[in-house]
Design an enzyme around this catalytic site. Structure first.
Site, PDB file in Angstrom:
ATOM      1  N   THR A 106      40.704  35.664  53.867  1.00 18.51           N
ATOM      2  CA  THR A 106      41.584  36.639  54.512  1.00 18.51           C
ATOM      3  C   THR A 106      40.800  37.616  55.369  1.00 18.51           C
ATOM      4  O   THR A 106      41.286  38.075  56.402  1.00 18.51           O
ATOM      5  CB  THR A 106      42.378  37.403  53.421  1.00 18.51           C
ATOM      6  OG1 THR A 106      43.106  36.448  52.663  1.00 18.51           O
ATOM      7  CG2 THR A 106      43.326  38.402  54.014  1.00 18.51           C
ATOM      8  N   ASP A 183      39.581  34.559  46.402  1.00 12.23           N
ATOM      9  CA  ASP A 183      40.034  33.753  45.250  1.00 12.23           C
ATOM     10  C   ASP A 183      38.884  33.140  44.451  1.00 12.23           C
ATOM     11  O   ASP A 183      38.915  33.125  43.225  1.00 12.23           O
ATOM     12  CB  ASP A 183      40.967  32.626  45.713  1.00 12.23           C
ATOM     13  CG  ASP A 183      42.268  33.159  46.297  1.00 12.23           C
ATOM     14  OD1 ASP A 183      42.491  34.384  46.200  1.00 12.23           O
ATOM     15  OD2 ASP A 183      43.049  32.365  46.837  1.00 12.23           O
ATOM     16  N   LYS A 261      37.546  37.810  39.681  1.00 14.08           N
ATOM     17  CA  LYS A 261      38.802  38.278  40.269  1.00 14.08           C
ATOM     18  C   LYS A 261      39.826  38.372  39.148  1.00 14.08           C
ATOM     19  O   LYS A 261      40.050  37.399  38.437  1.00 14.08           O
ATOM     20  CB  LYS A 261      39.275  37.307  41.355  1.00 14.08           C
ATOM     21  CG  LYS A 261      40.509  37.808  42.086  1.00 14.08           C
ATOM     22  CD  LYS A 261      40.888  36.963  43.291  1.00 14.08           C
ATOM     23  CE  LYS A 261      42.096  37.585  43.968  1.00 14.08           C
ATOM     24  NZ  LYS A 261      42.522  36.888  45.171  1.00 14.08           N
TER      25      LYS A 261
HETATM   26  N1  ASP Z   1      43.349  32.665  49.678  1.00 14.30           N
HETATM   27  C1  ASP Z   1      42.369  33.550  50.215  1.00 14.30           C
HETATM   28  C2  ASP Z   1      41.003  32.980  49.928  1.00 14.30           C
HETATM   29  O1  ASP Z   1      40.507  33.099  48.866  1.00 14.30           O
HETATM   30  C3  ASP Z   1      42.538  34.919  49.671  1.00 14.30           C
HETATM   31  C4  ASP Z   1      41.578  35.943  50.178  1.00 14.30           C
HETATM   32  O2  ASP Z   1      40.771  35.754  51.030  1.00 14.30           O
HETATM   33  O3  ASP Z   1      41.674  37.058  49.666  1.00 14.30           O
HETATM   34  O4  ASP Z   1      40.436  32.409  50.793  1.00 14.30           O
END
Ligand code: ASP
Length: 460
Positions: A106, A183, A261
């Site tokens: 993200t 993640d 996390k």
């Molecule tokens: N789904 C994303 C990832 O882990 C979530 C994030 O970046 O916070 O790549």
């Protein structure tokens, strides 16, 4: 003309036309379920024709069912420009040289309004365009290694990252920042902690829980904290830098082998388990909370061990687990299994024969605990002793994911089970600690103000 209603079709398109509104209209909507104010967003061609999608002032998107809409009024029009301006990073003498290695997630994302999905889109100049404060902290150069969401990170990416880090260190970089999806950031952090040893500089992993088009995004602040830690901190280890409390008061630096996390959406999602975080970081300073870490040095003798055997599994025990789960792994050639057991490190009796069969065949089996805090203690109950007799080895207070990564890393180097055991149980970078702080749940875990407020309210 078609763009005025981008992605809308059928009933939804008819509704927009009948209320004389279009994509990017600022609207006030009355519905049978209440009133909404927001910006009318485009939709993806593959979406249904039953909803109109609004971006609310909070940054959240809502889909409003056509059948509930009573009235829509346009009171403005605001075409969003989600392209971040690209600017050349200004270099200044005397500032630390920091390399940002992008992997995706993200933090490197923006919303794709064609599909409405968050897509990876990392560009070095965009970062500076979006967060100009970075230039006050360091001289930043960037390299996009991957552009994936973090569920797609794995051994190949870990090895590439470790080698890239080694190269940067040997070239003389003062600190490294790794942009990563949140993640699986703790998986990559522990893999790098084992693969990159004796680093003379900080290696700081950073991500964001909310994408940068949302007002509550943590992307910019996390990035500032992470670059500050990479540029100025004395902690030459793999650390994760993310929000401390739910507010943006300060960030925390978590040791790569003790971090996890812990919440799917809160920005303060990363917690240190089994210990307290290494330091707090805000825009002005870095405050160490512990002192037993690898200190920054001038030499460049970093050791890179890019090994990982993929025939290792992590099994989360659940009551009534059947032995065929273990049998299947053994029959498929797995060489190592980490079990996250209940309580002090238990699994049910019917699985015991499968464990014995596995260890007799030379599969390395290690026990960790689902409680996450605390140690495996297999001497307390007979069942634990039985399991050890059948060849399971307690993995002290290694977090399950960390034990999994370490076992994969160790088996990538040797098949000699005595050596494997020796390496597994010898701490390398804080993955096993002598003791855990009794109040570590609370101290500097960032939840304290909220906890106190709650207790004040309810415990008079
Ligand atoms: N789904 C994303 C990832 O882990 C979530 C994030 O970046 O916070 O790549």
């Amino acid at each position: 003309m078609a763009d005025l209603f981008k992605g809308y079709k059928g009933r939804a398109l008819a509704a927009l036309k009948s209320f004389k509104v279009r994509v990017w209209s600022e609207v006030h909507m009355e519905t049978t379920r209440g009133e909404f104010r927001g910006i009318l967003l485009p939709r993806s061609e593959s979406d249904d024709d039953e909803h109109i999608v609004l971006k609310l002032a909070s940054g959240y998107n809502v889909g409003v069912a056509i059948d509930t809409i009573q009235d829509i009024k346009e009171h403005g029009y605001r075409e969003a420009h989600y392209k971040i301006p690209e600017k050349e990073f200004p270099l200044s003498e005397g500032k630390a040289n920091i390399k940002l290695l992008g992997t995706g997630g993200t933090i490197a994302s923006r919303l794709d309004y064609r599909t409405g999905a968050v897509i990876p889109a990392f560009s070095p100049g965009e970062l500076y365009g979006a967060v100009p404060e970075l230039a006050e902290i360091c001289n930043l150069s960037t390299e996009k290694l991957f552009a994936v969401f973090s569920e797609n990170m794995g051994p190949e990416q870990y090895k590439t990252l470790a080698i890239a880090i080694g190269d940067e260190i040997k070239k003389g970089i003062d600190g490294i920042v790794i942009g990563h999806g949140t993640d699986t950031m703790h998986h990559t952090a522990s893999a790098l902690a084992f693969m990159v040893q004796n680093s003379p500089v900080p290696i700081v992993m950073v991500g964001s829980q909310r994408s940068s088009d949302r007002p509550s995004s943590d992307a910019a602040l996390n990035l500032m904290h992470a670059t500050k830690a990479a540029a100025e901190s004395d902690i030459a280890e793999v650390v994760v830098c993310m929000f401390g409390p739910t507010s943006d008061e300060y960030g925390l630096l978590h040791r790569g082998t003790r971090v996890r996390k812990m919440h799917s959406s809160y920005r303060s999602t990363f917690r240190t388990l089994g210990d307290i975080p290494l330091a707090t970081v805000d825009r002005d300073k870095i405050t160490p909370l512990k002192h037993d870490y690898n200190h920054r040095r001038k030499d460049r003798d970093v050791n890179i061990y890019p090994y990982f055997d993929e025939r290792v599994a992590l099994v989360y025990y659940y009551p009534n687990m059947h032995p065929d789960i273990i049998d299947a792994l053994v029959d498929n050639g797995y060489k190592g299994i980490v079990i996250a057991g209940t309580g002090l490190g238990h699994i049910n009796k019917p699985v015991y024969p499968a464990i014995e069969r596995a260890t007799k065949k030379g599969v390395a089996i290690y026990m960790t605990v689902q409680t996450l805090w605390g140690y495996v203690h297999m001497f307390v109950y007979d069942t634990g002793r039985d399991l050890m007799q059948k060849g399971i080895i307690p993995a002290e207070n290694m977090l399950p994911e960390v034990a999994f990564t370490k076992l994969s890393w160790v088996l990538g180097q040797t098949g000699d089970l005595e050596k494997v055991k020796d390496m597994m149980l010898t701490p390398i970078c804080g993955e096993i600690t002598e003791r855990e702080p009794y109040n570590g749940y609370l101290v500097f875990q960032g939840g304290l103000p909220e906890v106190e407020e709650f207790i004040k309210k309810h415990h008079k």
